[in-house]
Write a protein that holds these residues in place. Sequence first.
Motif, PDB file in Angstrom:
ATOM      1  N   LEU A  61      21.505 -10.024 -19.677  1.00  0.00           N
ATOM      2  CA  LEU A  61      20.149  -9.677 -19.243  1.00  0.00           C
ATOM      3  C   LEU A  61      19.701 -10.570 -18.095  1.00  0.00           C
ATOM      4  CD1 LEU A  61      17.829  -7.773 -19.742  1.00  0.00           C
ATOM      5  CD2 LEU A  61      17.018  -9.286 -21.525  1.00  0.00           C
ATOM      6  N   LEU A  62      19.935 -11.877 -18.184  1.00  0.00           N
ATOM      7  CA  LEU A  62      19.560 -12.792 -17.103  1.00  0.00           C
ATOM      8  C   LEU A  62      20.308 -12.459 -15.816  1.00  0.00           C
ATOM      9  CD1 LEU A  62      19.329 -16.218 -18.957  1.00  0.00           C
ATOM     10  CD2 LEU A  62      17.442 -14.839 -18.056  1.00  0.00           C
ATOM     11  N   ASP A  63      21.595 -12.138 -15.930  1.00  0.00           N
ATOM     12  CA  ASP A  63      22.379 -11.786 -14.747  1.00  0.00           C
ATOM     13  C   ASP A  63      21.908 -10.465 -14.146  1.00  0.00           C
ATOM     14  OD1 ASP A  63      23.871 -14.111 -14.815  1.00  0.00           O
ATOM     15  OD2 ASP A  63      25.522 -13.210 -15.946  1.00  0.00           O
ATOM     16  N   ALA A  64      21.597  -9.489 -15.003  1.00  0.00           N
ATOM     17  CA  ALA A  64      21.108  -8.192 -14.510  1.00  0.00           C
ATOM     18  C   ALA A  64      19.756  -8.350 -13.816  1.00  0.00           C
ATOM     19  CB  ALA A  64      21.002  -7.192 -15.661  1.00  0.00           C
ATOM     20  N   LEU A  65      18.875  -9.165 -14.391  1.00  0.00           N
ATOM     21  CA  LEU A  65      17.577  -9.412 -13.759  1.00  0.00           C
ATOM     22  C   LEU A  65      17.740 -10.112 -12.421  1.00  0.00           C
ATOM     23  CD1 LEU A  65      15.414 -10.522 -16.805  1.00  0.00           C
ATOM     24  CD2 LEU A  65      15.015  -8.527 -15.362  1.00  0.00           C
ATOM     25  N   ALA A  66      18.655 -11.081 -12.355  1.00  0.00           N
ATOM     26  CA  ALA A  66      18.893 -11.812 -11.108  1.00  0.00           C
ATOM     27  C   ALA A  66      19.401 -10.879 -10.015  1.00  0.00           C
ATOM     28  CB  ALA A  66      19.874 -12.949 -11.340  1.00  0.00           C
ATOM     29  N   ALA A  67      20.202  -9.874 -10.399  1.00  0.00           N
ATOM     30  CA  ALA A  67      20.727  -8.926  -9.423  1.00  0.00           C
ATOM     31  C   ALA A  67      19.656  -7.933  -8.969  1.00  0.00           C
ATOM     32  CB  ALA A  67      21.919  -8.178 -10.017  1.00  0.00           C
ATOM     33  N   LYS A  68      18.820  -7.495  -9.913  1.00  0.00           N
ATOM     34  CA  LYS A  68      17.824  -6.452  -9.617  1.00  0.00           C
ATOM     35  C   LYS A  68      16.538  -7.021  -9.028  1.00  0.00           C
ATOM     36  CE  LYS A  68      15.437  -2.580 -11.757  1.00  0.00           C
ATOM     37  NZ  LYS A  68      15.106  -1.904 -12.990  1.00  0.00           N
ATOM     38  N   THR A  69      15.978  -8.018  -9.675  1.00  0.00           N
ATOM     39  CA  THR A  69      14.728  -8.649  -9.226  1.00  0.00           C
ATOM     40  C   THR A  69      14.940 -10.158  -9.247  1.00  0.00           C
ATOM     41  OG1 THR A  69      13.891  -8.558 -11.494  1.00  0.00           O
ATOM     42  CG2 THR A  69      13.203  -6.801 -10.027  1.00  0.00           C
ATOM     43  N   PRO A  70      15.618 -10.695  -8.220  1.00  0.00           N
ATOM     44  CA  PRO A  70      16.123 -12.063  -8.257  1.00  0.00           C
ATOM     45  C   PRO A  70      15.081 -13.155  -8.485  1.00  0.00           C
ATOM     46  CG  PRO A  70      16.719 -10.980  -6.195  1.00  0.00           C
ATOM     47  CD  PRO A  70      15.922 -10.022  -6.996  1.00  0.00           C
ATOM     48  N   ARG A  71      13.875 -12.955  -8.068  1.00  0.00           N
ATOM     49  CA  ARG A  71      12.881 -14.027  -8.160  1.00  0.00           C
ATOM     50  C   ARG A  71      11.881 -13.802  -9.289  1.00  0.00           C
ATOM     51  NH1 ARG A  71      16.008 -16.742  -5.102  1.00  0.00           N
ATOM     52  NH2 ARG A  71      15.923 -16.505  -2.886  1.00  0.00           N
ATOM     53  N   GLN A  72      12.164 -12.868 -10.189  1.00  0.00           N
ATOM     54  CA  GLN A  72      11.226 -12.585 -11.271  1.00  0.00           C
ATOM     55  C   GLN A  72      11.346 -13.642 -12.360  1.00  0.00           C
ATOM     56  OE1 GLN A  72      11.706  -8.784 -13.187  1.00  0.00           O
ATOM     57  NE2 GLN A  72       9.670  -8.870 -14.069  1.00  0.00           N
ATOM     58  N   PRO A  73      10.239 -14.350 -12.656  1.00  0.00           N
ATOM     59  CA  PRO A  73      10.275 -15.358 -13.717  1.00  0.00           C
ATOM     60  C   PRO A  73      10.477 -14.708 -15.085  1.00  0.00           C
ATOM     61  CG  PRO A  73       8.272 -15.541 -12.386  1.00  0.00           C
ATOM     62  CD  PRO A  73       8.957 -14.286 -11.985  1.00  0.00           C
ATOM     63  N   VAL A  74      11.128 -15.450 -15.983  1.00  0.00           N
ATOM     64  CA  VAL A  74      11.466 -14.949 -17.311  1.00  0.00           C
ATOM     65  C   VAL A  74      10.935 -15.916 -18.361  1.00  0.00           C
ATOM     66  CG1 VAL A  74      13.357 -14.304 -18.857  1.00  0.00           C
ATOM     67  CG2 VAL A  74      13.570 -13.896 -16.396  1.00  0.00           C
ATOM     68  N   LEU A  75      10.279 -15.385 -19.377  1.00  0.00           N
ATOM     69  CA  LEU A  75       9.840 -16.159 -20.532  1.00  0.00           C
ATOM     70  C   LEU A  75      10.614 -15.645 -21.736  1.00  0.00           C
ATOM     71  CD1 LEU A  75       7.946 -18.100 -22.118  1.00  0.00           C
ATOM     72  CD2 LEU A  75       6.306 -16.206 -22.227  1.00  0.00           C
ATOM     73  N   ILE A  76      11.343 -16.535 -22.408  1.00  0.00           N
ATOM     74  CA  ILE A  76      12.069 -16.160 -23.619  1.00  0.00           C
ATOM     75  C   ILE A  76      11.338 -16.807 -24.791  1.00  0.00           C
ATOM     76  CG2 ILE A  76      14.258 -16.194 -24.857  1.00  0.00           C
ATOM     77  CD1 ILE A  76      15.680 -16.493 -22.161  1.00  0.00           C
ATOM     78  N   VAL A  77      10.757 -15.974 -25.658  1.00  0.00           N
ATOM     79  CA  VAL A  77       9.962 -16.455 -26.791  1.00  0.00           C
ATOM     80  C   VAL A  77      10.818 -16.419 -28.055  1.00  0.00           C
ATOM     81  CG1 VAL A  77       7.883 -16.105 -28.166  1.00  0.00           C
ATOM     82  CG2 VAL A  77       7.861 -15.561 -25.721  1.00  0.00           C
ATOM     83  N   CYS A  78      10.881 -17.555 -28.737  1.00  0.00           N
ATOM     84  CA  CYS A  78      11.664 -17.692 -29.965  1.00  0.00           C
ATOM     85  C   CYS A  78      10.710 -17.948 -31.116  1.00  0.00           C
ATOM     86  CB  CYS A  78      12.641 -18.845 -29.837  1.00  0.00           C
ATOM     87  SG  CYS A  78      13.745 -18.709 -28.423  1.00  0.00           S
ATOM     88  N   SER A  79      10.574 -16.983 -32.002  1.00  0.00           N
ATOM     89  CA  SER A  79       9.614 -17.126 -33.092  1.00  0.00           C
ATOM     90  C   SER A  79      10.206 -17.814 -34.316  1.00  0.00           C
ATOM     91  CB  SER A  79       9.060 -15.760 -33.488  1.00  0.00           C
ATOM     92  OG  SER A  79      10.108 -14.947 -33.958  1.00  0.00           O
ATOM     93  N   ASP A  80      11.507 -18.042 -34.311  1.00  0.00           N
ATOM     94  CA  ASP A  80      12.147 -18.634 -35.493  1.00  0.00           C
ATOM     95  C   ASP A  80      12.243 -20.151 -35.450  1.00  0.00           C
ATOM     96  OD1 ASP A  80      12.414 -16.203 -36.639  1.00  0.00           O
ATOM     97  OD2 ASP A  80      14.531 -15.962 -36.208  1.00  0.00           O
ATOM     98  N   GLY A  81      11.505 -20.792 -34.573  1.00  0.00           N
ATOM     99  CA  GLY A  81      11.443 -22.244 -34.576  1.00  0.00           C
ATOM    100  C   GLY A  81      12.373 -22.924 -33.607  1.00  0.00           C
TER     101      GLY A  81
END
Length: 178
Positions: A66-86
């Motif tokens: 997913l990170l690689d696909a986003l970098a290829a498609k929208t290279p400068r789009q910031p990403v927030l990964i939310v982890c609810s399990d601690g």
Amino acid sequence: VTYLRQYRTLHGVTGTLGTDEDRNFLRENFFVEAQDVPRCRPQLFRELTPWWCEDEEQHKNKITELLDALAAKTPRQPVLIVCSDGISLVNQVASYVRAVKEAREKSKTGIPLRLTVLRDQDCLLGDAAKYKTDFEKTDLTAAQYVVVATNIAGRGTDFKLPKKDSMGLYVILASFPE
């Protein structure tokens, strides 16, 4: 509830009152009717089809892809990964992102990646203010900016997104709360 009952009239606007249960509670306890107000701008939020992983390796591969696909498609789009399990999941996901970062640096291909990890204890110890200050000073267009955070640590953090040609903040829920 008792505190609010001392007032004869209540007026207010909220953007979070939406479920039938919430509206029924207000109607029954305060004799309040809710009105839907149309948006002034179109909603930019899009929910994509969720994916489920059977094990840690599949989870790592999916986030990496997913990170690689986003970098290829929208290279400068910031990403927030939310982890609810601690914190253990935050550390696990942060290790996946670090591996992507190191691979890009080693191969000298792809867009650079910047990683910030926000944990609950950062907020409790006052370090979240430092991270929030860093966000305000950071040019989020200079790299693929990835923040891995617990659902509590990311609350109240204002991300300054680039206005020009901005795709917004891409949010990944690394797990769902039970």
